[in-house]
Scaffold this motif. Structure first.
Motif, PDB file in Angstrom:
ATOM      1  N   HIS A 132      40.912  26.065  45.215  1.00 17.65           N
ATOM      2  CA  HIS A 132      40.338  24.758  45.537  1.00 17.65           C
ATOM      3  C   HIS A 132      39.024  24.577  44.789  1.00 17.65           C
ATOM      4  O   HIS A 132      37.950  24.550  45.379  1.00 17.65           O
ATOM      5  N   SER A 150      39.980  25.014  55.579  1.00 22.04           N
ATOM      6  CA  SER A 150      39.372  25.386  54.314  1.00 22.04           C
ATOM      7  C   SER A 150      39.747  26.825  54.015  1.00 22.04           C
ATOM      8  O   SER A 150      40.174  27.562  54.903  1.00 22.04           O
ATOM      9  N   ARG A 151      39.606  27.187  52.774  1.00 22.42           N
ATOM     10  CA  ARG A 151      39.943  28.555  52.382  1.00 22.42           C
ATOM     11  C   ARG A 151      38.703  29.434  52.330  1.00 22.42           C
ATOM     12  O   ARG A 151      38.749  30.544  51.832  1.00 22.42           O
ATOM     13  N   GLN A 210      45.087  32.314  46.587  1.00 18.81           N
ATOM     14  CA  GLN A 210      46.487  31.872  46.648  1.00 18.81           C
ATOM     15  C   GLN A 210      47.414  33.086  46.689  1.00 18.81           C
ATOM     16  O   GLN A 210      48.370  33.123  47.459  1.00 18.81           O
ATOM     17  N   ASP A 213      33.647  25.702  47.546  1.00 20.44           N
ATOM     18  CA  ASP A 213      34.974  25.133  47.473  1.00 20.44           C
ATOM     19  C   ASP A 213      34.903  23.621  47.439  1.00 20.44           C
ATOM     20  O   ASP A 213      34.078  23.024  48.112  1.00 20.44           O
ATOM     21  N   THR A 215      39.573  30.381  44.987  1.00 21.92           N
ATOM     22  CA  THR A 215      40.281  29.870  46.162  1.00 21.92           C
ATOM     23  C   THR A 215      41.417  28.938  45.759  1.00 21.92           C
ATOM     24  O   THR A 215      42.214  28.537  46.581  1.00 21.92           O
ATOM     25  N   THR A 236      36.692  21.621  48.873  1.00 21.61           N
ATOM     26  CA  THR A 236      37.031  21.029  50.174  1.00 21.61           C
ATOM     27  C   THR A 236      35.857  21.020  51.144  1.00 21.61           C
ATOM     28  O   THR A 236      35.913  20.353  52.168  1.00 21.61           O
ATOM     29  N   PHE A 258      43.452  18.530  47.644  1.00 17.94           N
ATOM     30  CA  PHE A 258      43.405  19.509  48.741  1.00 17.94           C
ATOM     31  C   PHE A 258      42.830  18.920  50.031  1.00 17.94           C
ATOM     32  O   PHE A 258      42.810  19.564  51.061  1.00 17.94           O
ATOM     33  N   SER A 305      40.034  15.223  46.596  1.00 19.53           N
ATOM     34  CA  SER A 305      40.893  16.003  45.713  1.00 19.53           C
ATOM     35  C   SER A 305      42.245  16.130  46.393  1.00 19.53           C
ATOM     36  O   SER A 305      42.399  15.745  47.552  1.00 19.53           O
TER      37      SER A 305
END
Lengths: 419, 300
Positions: B66, B109-110, B92, B249, B64, B251, B228, B226
């Motif tokens: 992240h 979030s991803r 990405q 992740d 991710t 995040t 992110f 972080s």
């Protein structure tokens, strides 16, 4: 939670409908063994409130799918886990309704034990018979009949005895190796975890104690050596240039290095050179170990072959009689070819003949109406394109079981127990 | 009693059997590798299943961007020691190519974006089986999973219409373009995984052990700070001694305050825990059926 050392694993199946207290019982076993976490309980409390319920609906713990939660029914098998210091448990929680017989069968195939609940007020009902017949057909080694809701019959010994008598007389027609009875109240916890003070006349152990101590060491077949080869391991590496091992899971018997063995169907004989695992060679391999066997002679062995003892071989045949549970919503197509999967082997097959259809509520054999639909159980005869290495299911659940796959849809359409 | 297996031995034998079935039934299987303890355990089991041969599966990591830096470092080291091939699907890149839209807002979030990247990677590399570390005790939708779980040509899971799975006879048959997800440690609990890691002395990333880190308190758990993470008004970054029970992740993976620096201490903590390991995962908190909904779309 407990500090769990290495213990035995017991797999059991439960079946039941909304009203018989199955979810309450499972909820209680999970709750009392401290296997429900606070955030899970919070989530269930919240969902129960959302549904407008006054009590905490423990069934919401097990009914995981949106549709199940919305409709308040169990549709598919759900697996639950709990542990006590004595044992670890896997529950295959299955629906009890006749419409979902196939899911009940699915949950029963790997179980050591079946837990069947009856309501003490109603005694045996059609569903009790159906579940018991399935447990017997699937050769689940142990069956516990829990006579539930004893609190609603004033914990009466006579009521309990009557249920037990009726069930015993019915079960005499079945093939159940180990049958036990326990009077309980899942709601109040009588005889679930600890012995109930309300039923001093009951001299047996509680349900949990029974689950923890029931002897499951003999549930596998340790007599007839069967090793279906899954795959051949040949590293071709610098360290192991000539290594050739047959990987698989022991399906029966005890194999030792030095044993005279035969590879079927070729019939070549050899000796076991070594039984390997990544952690080192072992002196014995027994069910359900996954190992890699090396033979002294360089013979042709591949997936689908079976390593057995010279004097104890399975039957090699293209004509197979078995009890079939039809699992698909479309009935079998006339003279259609199916793929049969048996141990690590595969063949094509045609259902030649339906001998009778069994009424799974009464055991009655119907030789007139042989039309099969979903959830039907029938005795059939099948012819395969090449011979399979079979044992009766009664003798070995691994080498006696098979599934049918529809070539057109790739769906698993039937389960079979070889006679 | 002599001829009986202890529970971890039986679970190991079952997982090895499943992994060997995957090898026998599929053309191009991969292990979905996140760097978390469950996928590490599956990778370890694969090593044992085919010993002395090498692992016959590639490792697929959906990246991710992240990440916990510790997890990526661990991944690269493990792949090298196994001599395995690593396939990376980049979220990405999916964003850059316009395949997915990045979520906006404070809770962005991803996590959900991973599904598209995962399915694209599966298609691109013609993967017909993705082996995952999912366990049935993790989550109620996962409790319904089969060992061999079919995905249609869109990568979708149909939980209401799953193939029955009988005995240990796994049916991995499928049409072109469809694939399977296989879960060898379906029957393991969180505790089993930890006990096994301890028993087998399996190396795991350092984030599982107590360490000092910059964190932010959000929804009752400590989110790692972080680049992110967007701070909400009133949130402040603090230094705490924490560890993580799961690895997702960076995040969305919340930590817990802990002083457990050894495996023994971690296992003791897991044994005493009153909340599930996913209790600190923001991705599961979005709705009651968040996991089922994501899984239907093709999530892990």
């Amino acid at each position: 939670m407990h500090n769990q050392q290495q213990t035995e694993l017991l797999r059991f199946t439960t079946a039941g409908s909304v009203d018989d207290g199955k979810s309450t019982l499972i909820g209680r076993l999970l709750y009392d063994s401290k296997s429900i976490f606070e955030d899970q309980l919070e989530a269930v409390k919240l969902s129960s409130r959302k549904k407008g319920l006054e009590h905490v609906e423990l069934a919401l713990l097990t009914d995981g799918l949106r549709d199940e939660r919305e409709q308040g029914i169990t549709i598919d098998v759900a697996y639950r886990y709990f542990a006590t210091p004595r044992r670890k448990f896997i529950i295959a929680d299955t629906p009890g309704h006749i419409q979902y017989t196939r899911n009940m069968v699915t949950g029963a195939t790997t179980a050591n034990l079946a837990l069947i609940l009856v309501d003490a007020r109603h005694g045996m009902i059609e569903q009790t018979c159906r579940h018991s017949i399935i447990a017997s057909l699937l050769q689940i080694p142990h069956l516990i009949l829990c006579v539930n809701k004893m609190d609603l019959v004033d914990y009466s010994e006579e009521v309990y005895d009557q249920v037990v008598r009726n069930f015993r007389s019915f079960a005499s027609k079945l093939d159940i190796k180990d049958l036990r009875f326990i009077p309980i109240s899942a709601l109040h916890g009588d005889n679930v975890v600890s012995k109930s003070k309300n039923m001093p006349w009951y001299e047996g152990p509680s349900l949990l104690y029974t689950l923890e101590t029931i002897h499951i060491g003999s549930d596998h077949n340790f007599i007839d050596c069967r090793f279906p080869v899954q795959t051949v391991i040949r590293p071709h590496s610098v360290d192991y240039p000539d290594y050739r091992g047959y990987a698989g899971r022991v399906s029966g018997g005890i194999f030792k290095p030095g044993d005279e063995v035969m590879v079927l169907p070729s019939g070549f004989q050899s000796k076991i050179q070594s039984i390997d695992t990544c952690d080192g060679a072992v002196s014995e391999a027994f069910p359900p170990m996954s190992v890699t066997i090396r033979l002294e002679d360089d013979i042709d062995v591949s997936r689908g072959d079976m390593i057995v003892r010279v004097n104890n071989r399975p039957q090699l045949t293209q004509d197979i009689d078995f009890m079939m549970c039809w699992l698909h919503h479309l009935p079998p197509r006339p003279r259609a070819k199916y793929i049969v999967r048996h141990t690590t082997n595969e063949a094509k097959a045609i259902i030649k003949e339906v001998q009778y259809k069994m009424d799974i509520n009464t055991l009655h054999r119907n030789t007139q109406d042989k039309n099969l639909g979903m959830n039907d159980i029938a005795r059939v005869r099948m012819r395969t394109t090449h011979p399979l290495l079979i044992d009766p299911y009664r003798k070995n659940r691994n080498t006696g079981s098979l599934i049918l796959i529809d070539e057109a849809t790739n769906e698993t359409v039937a389960a079979g127990m070889i006679i | 009693m002599k001829y009986s297996l202890k529970h971890l031995e039986e679970l190991e034998a079952e997982a090895i059997y499943v992994l060997r079935e995957v090898y026998a039934q599929f053309e191009n299987p991969v292990i979905l590798f996140s760097g978390g303890k469950d996928s590490i355990t599956v990778t370890h089991l694969a090593k044992k299943a085919f010993w002395p041969a090498k692992i016959p599966f590639s490792l697929l990591h959906v990246d991710t961007g992240h990440n916990f830096p510790e997890a990526i470092e661990f991944r690269d080291r493990l792949v090298e020691s196994l001599g395995a091939r690593l396939i990376v699907g980049s979220v990405q890149q999916s964003i850059d190519e316009g395949r997915v839209l990045e979520e906006k807002g404070l809770n962005a979030s991803r996590n959900i974006l991973q599904t598209t990247t995962l399915l694209d990677t599966i298609e691109k590399h013609q993967i017909d089986c993705a082996i995952g570390g999912g366990r049935r005790d993790e989550e109620k939708a996962r409790a319904k999973e089969r060992f061999f779980s079919h995905r249609d040509e869109f990568g979708q899971w149909d939980p209401k219409n799953q193939r029955p799975e009988l005995w240990n006879l796994f049916n991995g048959k499928k049409n072109m373009g469809e694939h399977f997800r296989v879960f060898p440690i379906s029957n393991w609990t969180e505790m089993d995984v930890w006990e096994y890691i301890m028993d087998q002395e399996i190396e795991i990333p350092s984030i599982y052990f107590a360490h000092e880190r910059e964190v932010v308190k959000r929804q009752n758990s400590w989110l790692p700070y972080s680049e992110f993470l967007q701070l909400k008004p009133g949130e402040e970054v603090m230094r705490k001694t924490v560890r993580f029970r799961t690895l997702g992740d960076i995040t969305i993976t919340g930590g817990i305050e802990s002083n457990a620096t050894t495996l023994e201490q971690v296992v003791a903590e897991v044994a005493a825990a009153r909340e599930t390991e996913r209790g600190n995962r923001a991705d599961d908190k979005r709705s009651e059926t968040a996991m089922e909904d994501r899984k239907k779309e093709g999530y892990f």
